[in-house]
Structures are given as structure tokens and as C-alpha cells.
Design a protein around this motif. Structure first.
Motif, mmCIF file in Angstrom:
data_model
loop_
_atom_site.group_PDB
_atom_site.id
_atom_site.type_symbol
_atom_site.label_atom_id
_atom_site.label_comp_id
_atom_site.label_asym_id
_atom_site.label_seq_id
_atom_site.Cartn_x
_atom_site.Cartn_y
_atom_site.Cartn_z
ATOM 1 N N ASP A 342 -135.500 60.424 52.823
ATOM 2 C CA ASP A 342 -136.471 60.316 53.922
ATOM 3 C C ASP A 342 -135.991 61.031 55.184
ATOM 4 O OD1 ASP A 342 -138.018 58.753 52.257
ATOM 5 O OD2 ASP A 342 -137.148 56.867 52.974
ATOM 6 N N PHE A 343 -134.676 61.277 55.231
ATOM 7 C CA PHE A 343 -134.079 61.938 56.405
ATOM 8 C C PHE A 343 -133.813 63.424 56.120
ATOM 9 C CE2 PHE A 343 -133.131 57.488 56.521
ATOM 10 C CZ PHE A 343 -132.894 57.113 57.824
ATOM 11 N N ALA A 344 -134.177 63.865 54.903
ATOM 12 C CA ALA A 344 -133.991 65.252 54.421
ATOM 13 C C ALA A 344 -132.629 65.493 53.782
ATOM 14 C CB ALA A 344 -134.257 66.295 55.503
ATOM 15 N N GLU A 345 -131.860 64.438 53.462
ATOM 16 C CA GLU A 345 -130.609 64.621 52.724
ATOM 17 C C GLU A 345 -130.546 63.576 51.607
ATOM 18 O OE1 GLU A 345 -127.122 64.974 55.322
ATOM 19 O OE2 GLU A 345 -127.541 67.121 55.408
ATOM 20 N N PRO A 346 -131.128 63.904 50.428
ATOM 21 C CA PRO A 346 -131.287 62.898 49.371
ATOM 22 C C PRO A 346 -129.989 62.356 48.790
ATOM 23 C CG PRO A 346 -132.328 64.999 48.770
ATOM 24 C CD PRO A 346 -131.699 65.202 50.097
ATOM 25 N N GLU A 347 -128.888 63.061 48.992
ATOM 26 C CA GLU A 347 -127.632 62.553 48.410
ATOM 27 C C GLU A 347 -126.832 61.676 49.382
ATOM 28 O OE1 GLU A 347 -126.065 65.601 45.213
ATOM 29 O OE2 GLU A 347 -126.615 66.599 47.074
ATOM 30 N N PHE A 348 -127.521 61.239 50.427
ATOM 31 C CA PHE A 348 -126.890 60.348 51.397
ATOM 32 C C PHE A 348 -127.666 59.035 51.442
ATOM 33 C CE2 PHE A 348 -124.011 63.060 54.090
ATOM 34 C CZ PHE A 348 -124.177 64.231 53.397
ATOM 35 N N VAL A 349 -127.017 58.008 51.960
ATOM 36 C CA VAL A 349 -127.745 56.791 52.333
ATOM 37 C C VAL A 349 -127.356 56.440 53.768
ATOM 38 C CG1 VAL A 349 -128.000 55.785 50.020
ATOM 39 C CG2 VAL A 349 -125.943 55.249 51.379
ATOM 40 N N ARG A 350 -128.234 55.697 54.430
ATOM 41 C CA ARG A 350 -127.904 55.227 55.785
ATOM 42 C C ARG A 350 -127.621 53.744 55.741
ATOM 43 N NH1 ARG A 350 -132.167 54.705 60.657
ATOM 44 N NH2 ARG A 350 -132.488 52.747 59.524
ATOM 45 N N ILE A 351 -126.492 53.377 56.279
ATOM 46 C CA ILE A 351 -126.136 51.953 56.349
ATOM 47 C C ILE A 351 -126.400 51.435 57.760
ATOM 48 C CG2 ILE A 351 -123.683 52.483 56.850
ATOM 49 C CD1 ILE A 351 -122.921 49.891 55.396
ATOM 50 N N ASN A 352 -126.881 50.202 57.826
ATOM 51 C CA ASN A 352 -127.044 49.501 59.098
ATOM 52 C C ASN A 352 -125.924 48.461 59.152
ATOM 53 O OD1 ASN A 352 -127.697 47.589 61.016
ATOM 54 N ND2 ASN A 352 -129.887 47.554 60.528
ATOM 55 N N PHE A 353 -124.962 48.667 60.063
ATOM 56 C CA PHE A 353 -123.850 47.709 60.119
ATOM 57 C C PHE A 353 -124.006 46.714 61.280
ATOM 58 C CE2 PHE A 353 -122.300 51.691 62.075
ATOM 59 C CZ PHE A 353 -121.818 51.261 63.297
ATOM 60 N N GLY A 354 -125.231 46.557 61.761
ATOM 61 C CA GLY A 354 -125.509 45.578 62.815
ATOM 62 C C GLY A 354 -125.750 44.202 62.228
ATOM 63 N N CYS A 355 -124.690 43.617 61.695
ATOM 64 C CA CYS A 355 -124.821 42.301 61.040
ATOM 65 C C CYS A 355 -123.474 41.585 61.121
ATOM 66 C CB CYS A 355 -125.230 42.498 59.569
ATOM 67 S SG CYS A 355 -124.009 43.403 58.601
ATOM 68 N N PRO A 356 -123.455 40.275 60.822
ATOM 69 C CA PRO A 356 -122.177 39.556 60.811
ATOM 70 C C PRO A 356 -121.180 40.226 59.860
ATOM 71 C CG PRO A 356 -123.994 38.011 60.679
ATOM 72 C CD PRO A 356 -124.586 39.379 60.545
ATOM 73 N N ARG A 357 -119.907 40.187 60.231
ATOM 74 C CA ARG A 357 -118.870 40.866 59.438
ATOM 75 C C ARG A 357 -118.878 40.397 57.992
ATOM 76 N NH1 ARG A 357 -114.620 41.911 62.696
ATOM 77 N NH2 ARG A 357 -116.390 42.446 63.984
ATOM 78 N N SER A 358 -119.138 39.092 57.775
ATOM 79 C CA SER A 358 -119.087 38.573 56.407
ATOM 80 C C SER A 358 -120.173 39.232 55.539
ATOM 81 C CB SER A 358 -119.255 37.052 56.401
ATOM 82 O OG SER A 358 -120.458 36.710 57.048
ATOM 83 N N GLN A 359 -121.317 39.501 56.139
ATOM 84 C CA GLN A 359 -122.402 40.171 55.392
ATOM 85 C C GLN A 359 -122.017 41.616 55.070
ATOM 86 O OE1 GLN A 359 -126.373 39.637 57.044
ATOM 87 N NE2 GLN A 359 -126.931 41.712 56.447
#
Ligand code: PLP
Length: 378
Positions: A342-359
Motif C-alpha cells: 500500500d506504500f509502494a514497497e510490497p516486500e516491506f511491512v510497517r510496524i506500529n510500536f506505540g503500545c505497551p512493551r509487553s505487547q
């Protein structure tokens, strides 16, 4: 101290991140955070609701004052009251800017999907110019931009800090970009929604670069990422040029109320009373980023682009050898990332690390195990 380790149950409250896609997975995708919103915002919203009366709001002195103080204190620049136009959120604000301008749009990829969709929504052509990547470091490719530009291009849409590669563009880079836009007579639409979440470097609002930048730009931002309030409608467009501003206001006219009841309160409390919360959040996110980068670096086949800002990071899965890394991690690890396609680079993923450390730890444990299992099976 804010307890960002707290697990907040976000199921069953129509939270898109958790419930919209069905199934059991750890949601590390859409850009909101799994933290409680800051106390001063909750209190302000409750107090406003308790008044028991809603209605049309207007933009009062306090709203301008908190915005101008924020820009003076954080970015050492002045924002005059007249320059500010309120819009419901950043993307409609960018969309209207592109519709107003009319010509083709230039943007750099990889890019936040809603920005990539602007040309389609504004019915314009597009020049997607890839950022230049050197050993995981992304920067603008001015040579390629030069080659791609022609007289039909009238607007450049930038994401700074950049979603998804997490870059905070330097003054030198921005000055070069400003010179490029000036030479090609491009309006800059600068999406700076992530500007208040910077770990390294200094955010420089585009309009503050020079008189030329001031006259030829629309800068969009809001507190929605910083304070985790994306569903509360308010964002600001900073347009110092009066003629441009008038055209923009004309195109906005009649489409929406300038500001919502809850937007007023969220803006005042966010910029006005949440500075300590924001600083603690940045410290927590920086530690999450460091942890995430260390873990990903240790997984054979994955690497992650070093992130300078935002709670989003760009994971390179080119060595993993799967067709869709997003589908692979969803199926094999039960972890839902954003799909790089969706961002024009299909061999990548985007991670959202805005969460508790345990998650974050649980998600990375699962990713590590899924990659290990795949290696063993091959
Ligand atoms: C770069 C960028 N711009 C805009 C948005 C969305 O803005 P809004 O919800 O204010 O329209 C996001 C959300 O992820 C974003 O990352």
C-alpha cells in the motif's frame, strides 16, 4: 509518571485497530497507540460533556495562543493568528489543497497510503519518485525528482517526519527541496502530523525555512498522533500567504464546521497542558524503538530502517523470500502489520510500536518464531 506499560483493553469499543479485521491477532498496524489518552484531555472532554450543552463553536483567543506558544517553544518560530485555518483532519486538509491547486502531484515513495491516494481523489496525475535508499537510510533523490518533473506538476506533497521511513528531514534537505519547488513553481503541501514525536534531530516546519517557503506552502498538522486522539476532529492548516489562504478558505467553505465542540477542548488541553505527558511518551517510545530495532536486527532475513520519529517503522523483508510478508506474518505469527504494498514497497511491512512493551515483546517473539520455523522447514 505515566504508566505506559498498562494494558488497556481496546476491544469492543469500535476500535478499528483491534476489531475491524476480525480474527485473533496482535494489531501492530493502523496509526493509533494502545495507550490511554493524557489525563488533562480526558478531564477537559468530561468537563465539556458535563455542561450538557453542545452547539456551534468558534475559534477563540486561547486556541490561537496555545498553538502559537507551542510553535514558539518547540520550533522557535512564529505562527500568526491569521495564518491558521481549521479543518476536520489532516487528510481532508491535504485533499482540499490538492483539489485547489489542480495540477499533477509529486510525492516520494514509500509513502503513507492516503497521501498516495490524493491524486486519485483530487483527479490529478501523479509523479511517484522513490526515495533513495543506501544501506537502510532513505533520502530524497533530487536527480530523479528533477527528471520526473514537468510543467504539469504543480504541487509537492511531503510527509515530514516521514511515514513510513521515520526520517526527520534536515534543514539542508529541506532547503534543497524548497529550491526545487521554487524552480518548478510547485506549491508545497507539508504534512507534519508526526512533528511532535521526534527522537533524533530537529523538526523544522516547512513554512519557517524562508520567506519563499512561507509564501508557497500549506502546512498541516494536529495533535491527533501525539495525544492519540485521531477520532476527535480538528487539524490546522498554516497558510501564511493571504491570497493562497483566501483560495483555500473558499474551497473549504460550506464543507464542514470549522471546529467541533470536543476538538476545541482537545486542542486547548493537548497543546496547553500535556507537555509533561508528551515528554514521557517520547521517552517510552524511544525505548520501544530501541528494543524493537535490536530484536529485528537479530532475526535472520529481516532488517528495520532506523527510526528518528513517529511510532511507525519500516521493516525490510526482502530477504525473507515470501510473496507477501504482511500475509505471512498475519497467518504464521498472528501479527497484523501494515502491508508495504500500500506504500509502494510490497516486500516491506510497517510496524506500529506505540503500545505497551509487553505487547511489543509478544509480537516480536511470534515474528521471530515464525521466521525460525520457516527457515527450518525449507
Ligand atoms: C502522514 C500522515 N498524515 C495524515 C494522517 C491521518 O491524518 P488525519 O487522521 O488527521 O486525517 C496520518 C495517519 O496515520 C499520517 O500518518
Amino acid at each position: 509518571m505515566v504508566n505506559f506499560d498498562e494494558i488497556v483493553d481496546r476491544r469492543g469499543i469500535s476500535a478499528q485497530k483491534w476489531d475491524d479485521q476480525g480474527g485473533e491477532y496482535i494489531p501492530m498496524w493502523v496509526a493509533d497507540m494502545d495507550f490511554r489518552i493524557p489525563g488533562p484531555i480526558t478531564e477537559a472532554l468530561k468537563a465539556r460533556i458535563d455542561k450538557g450543552t453542545f452547539g456551534f463553536s468558534y475559534i477563540d483567543d486561547e486556541m490561537y495562543q496555545v498553538i502559537s506558544r507551542h510553535y514558539r517553544e518547540q520550533y522557535h518560530c512564529e505562527v500568526e493568528r491569521d495564518w491558521i485555518v481549521f479543518v476536520p483532519s489532516v487528510m481532508p486538509g491535504a485533499n482540499l489543497a490538492c483539489r485547489m491547486t489542480g495540477g499533477d502531484i509529486m510525492l516520494n515513495t514509500p509513502m503513507y497510503p492516503h497521501i498516495r491516494r490524493l491524486p486519485q481523489e483530487a483527479h490529478t496525475g501523479v509523479r511517484e519518485v522513490p526515495l533513495k535508499e543506501t544501506n537502510g537510510f532513505y533520502e530524497m533523490d533530487f536527480e530523479a525528482m528533477e527528471e520526473a518533473c514537468d510543467e504539469n506538476v504543480t504541487v509537492f506533497v511531503m510527509s515530514n517526519p516521514h511515514n513510513p521511513v521515520g526520517r526527520v528531514f534536515t534543514r539542508e534537505e529541506l532547503e534543497q527541496l524548497e529550491e526545487f519547488c521554487r524552480r518548478h513553481h510547485l506549491l508545497m503541501v507539508s504534512d507534519e502530523i508526526h512533528c511532535d514525536l521526534v527522537f533524533e534531530g530537529e523538526h523544522i516546519p516547512y513554512f519557517s525555512l524562508s520567506e519563499e517557503a512561507k509564501q508557497n506552502s500549506i502546512t498541516l498538522t494536529s495533535g491527533s498522533k501525539t495525544y492519540n486522539i485521531p477520532a476527535i476532529p480538528y487539524a490546522i492548516a498554516i497558510i501564511p500567504n493571504p491570497e493562497l489562504r483566501k483560495r483555500y478558505q473558499d474551497i473549504c467553505y460550506g464543507l464542514f464546521s470549522p471546529v467541533s465542540v470536543l476538538g476545541v477542548e482537545a486542542l486547548k488541553a493537548g497543546y496547553g497542558r500535556c507537555e509533561e505527558w508528551r515528554r514521557e511518551l517520547i521517552d517510552y517510545l524511544r525505548a520501544n524503538r530501541d528494543y524493537m530495532e535490536e530484536r529485528i536486527a537479530a532475526i535472520d532475513g529481516l532488517s528495520v530502517v532506523h527510526n528518528q520519529a513517529t511510532y511507525l517503522a519500516w521493516i525490510d523483508c526482502r530477504k525473507l523470500g515470501v510473496e507477501s510478508p504482511q500475509k505471512f506474518f498475519l497467518k504464521e505469527a498472528g501479527v497484523n502489520f501494515n502491508d508495504g504494498a500500500d506504500f509502494a514497497e510490497p516486500e516491506f511491512v510497517r510496524i506500529n510500536f506505540g503500545c505497551p512493551r509487553s505487547q511489543l515483546k509478544e509480537a516480536l517473539d511470534r515474528v521471530e518464531a515464525a521466521v525460525k520455523k520457516r527457515k527450518e522447514e525449507r
